[in-house]
Design an enzyme around this catalytic site. Sequence first.
Site, PDB file in Angstrom:
ATOM      1  N   ASP A 190       0.883  -1.552   0.059  1.00 20.47           N
ATOM      2  CA  ASP A 190      -0.647  -0.471   0.120  1.00 20.47           C
ATOM      3  C   ASP A 190       0.803   1.236  -0.281  1.00 20.47           C
ATOM      4  OD1 ASP A 190      -2.541  -1.486  -0.113  1.00 20.47           O
ATOM      5  OD2 ASP A 190      -1.932  -1.605   2.383  1.00 20.47           O
ATOM      6  N   ASN A 198       0.842  12.904  -6.742  1.00 16.93           N
ATOM      7  CA  ASN A 198      -0.187  14.316  -6.919  1.00 16.93           C
ATOM      8  C   ASN A 198      -0.212  15.412  -7.018  1.00 16.93           C
ATOM      9  OD1 ASN A 198      -1.286  11.824  -8.823  1.00 16.93           O
ATOM     10  ND2 ASN A 198      -2.385  11.257  -6.966  1.00 16.93           N
ATOM     11  N   HIS A 203      -1.567  14.143 -12.180  1.00  8.49           N
ATOM     12  CA  HIS A 203      -1.344  12.667 -12.398  1.00  8.49           C
ATOM     13  C   HIS A 203      -0.608  12.174 -13.163  1.00  8.49           C
ATOM     14  CE1 HIS A 203      -5.422  13.202 -10.011  1.00  8.49           C
ATOM     15  NE2 HIS A 203      -5.806  14.428 -10.592  1.00  8.49           N
ATOM     16  N   ASP A 207       0.935   8.367 -12.284  1.00  8.59           N
ATOM     17  CA  ASP A 207       0.738   7.025 -12.808  1.00  8.59           C
ATOM     18  C   ASP A 207       1.924   6.543 -13.660  1.00  8.59           C
ATOM     19  OD1 ASP A 207      -1.979   8.159 -13.450  1.00  8.59           O
ATOM     20  OD2 ASP A 207      -1.938   8.370 -15.449  1.00  8.59           O
ATOM     21  N   ASP A 233      -3.323   2.998  -5.297  1.00 14.63           N
ATOM     22  CA  ASP A 233      -2.520   2.596  -4.644  1.00 14.63           C
ATOM     23  C   ASP A 233      -2.303   1.774  -4.059  1.00 14.63           C
ATOM     24  OD1 ASP A 233      -3.552   3.954  -2.596  1.00 14.63           O
ATOM     25  OD2 ASP A 233      -0.968   5.483  -2.723  1.00 14.63           O
TER      26      ASP A 233
END
Length: 310
Positions: A190, A198, A203, A207, A233
């Site tokens: 996690d 972000n 973004h 990515d 994530d």
Amino acid sequence: MNTDLSRLTFTRTVRRITQSSIIISMALVWLLLSTACVLAFTLLPDAFSPAVQDHLPRAIVFMLSIISGCMFIACALALMIDRCRHKGVITALHGIASTIHEVRIQRHFSRRVAATPVKAFHPLIRDLNGMLDEVEEWQLSLQAKNAHLMRTALHDPLTGLPNRAAFRHAISRVMQDDIARRSAALLFIDGENFRAINEAWGHAAADCVLIEVAKRLSATGCEPEMIFRLAGDEFVMILSGITTEHDVQRLATTLSGRLLRPFDLPDASTAAVTFRISYALTCEHETSETLLDLAAKNRHALWQRHANAP
């Protein structure tokens, strides 16, 4: 027609129809000739010599015997000729019937009707094979579309990893297999500070980090179809060949080292990402539901490394 008709039964059926027609035709001819003969001897006695008139009943029986014998020979010859002439027709009809049966029942779309020397069947066979070509092409196209839809439904479009739905199918299969369940484990990864990435780089940068995480997870040697992106994530790996808890910890240590390395971003800068790694042993659970419930609670946390994204 029965679709399960064997070649022998098919041949007998066609020949029985033809032979019945020949026999009925011959019987009608015999009846007409016999009737004509009897009427001739009965109604026109003066047309015959006195010697014949004295033995008229015997003459009638003799003529009927000759007619019957000739008709029997003619019938036998007709049946023999019919067997020879219809051999190619029967073979062609059986080939068409068996091909249609295999395509419809057994789904053998690559099946085609073989060529036959009977020219009358050539247009029919050509059209039927052309139709089967179109059906096979349609079937292959449909299978390809279904495979694409299935892959889209079970894979994450960003990382290419299997998604949550695929994970549920995979873990259910593992838990239903007693041998696999005794030697498997789940490893959960996690992300902790993806929101900061972000906000700082956008973004697109996040990515790129997610794609790189997927590559680093795949580099651990785990089967690609056993690495899943659950959401955002959150990642999970289904490990096989696990005999002790130490095996999971050792792999988690190696994986933690890979994930601690900074991630390259599109603007040539780097970012460090925090990950929390946890695990669950499948042998400790009887069903996938209890296992997933434990995963949701993130028990057995092993490492929680912190690094601040610049």
